[in-house]
Design an enzyme around this catalytic site. Structure first.
Site, short mmCIF file in Angstrom:
data_model
loop_
_atom_site.label_atom_id
_atom_site.label_comp_id
_atom_site.label_asym_id
_atom_site.label_seq_id
_atom_site.Cartn_x
_atom_site.Cartn_y
_atom_site.Cartn_z
N THR A 44 0.84 -1.21 0.00
CA THR A 44 0.00 0.00 0.00
C THR A 44 0.87 1.26 0.00
O THR A 44 0.57 2.24 -0.68
CB THR A 44 -0.89 -0.01 1.27
OG1 THR A 44 -1.66 -1.20 1.25
CG2 THR A 44 -1.81 1.19 1.32
N HIS A 47 2.05 1.96 -3.43
CA HIS A 47 1.02 2.66 -4.24
C HIS A 47 1.04 4.15 -3.92
O HIS A 47 0.92 5.00 -4.81
CB HIS A 47 -0.37 2.10 -3.95
CG HIS A 47 -0.60 0.72 -4.49
ND1 HIS A 47 -0.72 0.46 -5.83
CD2 HIS A 47 -0.73 -0.48 -3.87
CE1 HIS A 47 -0.92 -0.84 -6.01
NE2 HIS A 47 -0.92 -1.43 -4.82
ZN ZN Z 1 0.26 -3.37 5.29
#
Ligand code: ZN
Ligand code: NAD
Length: 347
Positions: A44, A47
């Protein structure tokens, strides 16, 4: 105490993260202040670093990023009674509401109002983190800070792996990223018979074999049917754990499963993907989508397993002081690393 701190901030709507001074968080009556010792870099966070479409839609700027952490409590809100200063801890990064039907039923991980630290709210890539006391998970001595810093992804692996009974079962894990590898280790720990893990990246498969007793298969070069034959599986795998987000991997999993097989899906496909539902129907396959961790049952189970022989330390392949965060992100972005841990007490 100082009144500013270093933090890794999405300071601009552009690629990258910036290490800069930020004010120390102020805590409310039901919060604690945590001095962060170690943090894990997650997919994440990549990203968010890359500032892709999802990140642009989701993440406010500026925001302190990061949600995988371990540290210790240095301040208690006035209503907090069951935690103590100096308590080592990690914590659930999903901040849940208390009013939805799911929350009121005690299914906190299904609350639709959830907000994530480091994604929607100020995060853990900082010297100090404000967290509701409710979200704190105390760490026993057996779980040191670098393992504490990867409990969030280990929790994804545990939540997925414990979705179905694995005792004596033949388990197929697709995707040997850090989470897939840890799921393979959990499947082994809880008593699966065979654990096969697939990927298209030899480095990652080699890492999987270093972390746990599993059979790595490079599906770009080898035929999974040969692996089934070598392991003497009469029909196929009983349970599939999808950890790649790759459509071809899911297809292959459906093909490789027994009649009545069960699939837990953690991997996130990039968009809509075609699925041959007729095969899933004719094979009478059960599919469960898995999001996050069960709050707090997954935490309880994973800490109990870590205290009782589950060893995922080798999944950590890189360790950096926070000043070298860019190297840490480069290692993660290469796609060949395991978990990358940043030390906030070391410059
Ligand atoms: Zn994580
Ligand atoms: P990762 O991207 O590091 O690992 C995915 C792996 O899948 C890579 O090693 C890649 O080479 C491999 N892969 C690609 N094509 C494949 C194929 N055809 N067959 C087998 N493997 C293939 O990801 P990660 O950090 O380990 O996370 C795993 C997945 O879980 C990702 O899709 C991530 O987005 C998702 N995720 C979901 C949740 C959730 O709550 N549902 C939480 C965290 C991560």
């Amino acid at each position: 105490m100082q009144n500013t701190m270093q933090a890794l901030v999405k300071a601009r709507a552009a690629e990258g993260l910036w290490l800069q001074n930020e004010p120390l968080p102020e805590i409310g009556p039901d919060d604690v202040l945590i001095r962060v010792n170690k943090t894990g870099i997650c997919g994440t966070d990549i990203h968010i670093w890359n500032w892709d479409d999802w990140a642009q839609r989701t993440v406010p700027v500026p925001l302190i990023t990061g949600h995988e952490f371990a540290g210790e409590i240095v301040e208690l809100g006035r209503n907090v009674q069951d935690l103590a200063l100096g308590q080592r801890c990690s914590g659930e990064g999903h901040l849940i509401g208390k009013t939805s039907r799911q929350s009121r039923a005690g299914k906190f991980h299904l609350d639709p109002e959830t907000r994530g630290i480091g994604v929607n709210e100020q995060g853990a890539f900082a010297e100090y983190l404000r967290l509701p006391a409710f979200n704190v998970v105390p760490l026993p001595d057996e779980v040191d800070d670098e393992i504490g810093a990867i409990l969030d992804p280990l929790g994804n692996a545990v939540h997925t792996a414990l979705s179905f009974d694995l005792v004596g079962e033949d388990v197929l894990v697709t995707g040997a990223g850090p989470i897939g590898i840890m799921a393979a280790a959990v499947a082994r720990h809880v008593g699966a018979r065979n654990v096969v893990i697939t990927d298209v990246n030899d480095d990652r498969l080699a890492l999987a074999a270093r972390v746990c007793d599993c059979v790595p298969v490079n599906v770009a070069k080898e035929d999974l049917a040969d692996t089934k034959a070598q392991l003497k599986l009469k029909q196929g795998f009983d349970v599939g754990l999808e950890m790649s987000g790759n459509q071809a991997a899911l297809d292959q999993m459906v093909e490789a499963l027994v009649m009545g097989g069960r699939i837990a899906l953690l991997g996130i496909p990039p968009g809509k993907s075609p699925v041959d539902w007729s095969r899933i129907v004719f094979k009478a396959i059960t599919i469960k989508g898995v999001y996050g961790r069960e709050i707090f049952e997954t935490w309880y189970k994973m800490i109990a397993m870590l205290e009782n022989g589950l060893d995922v330390r080798h999944v950590i392949t890189h360790r950096f002081g926070v000043a070298d965060f860019a190297e840490g992100f480069a290692a993660m972005r290469s796609g060949n690393s395991g978990k990358v841990v940043l030390d906030w007490r070391k410059g």
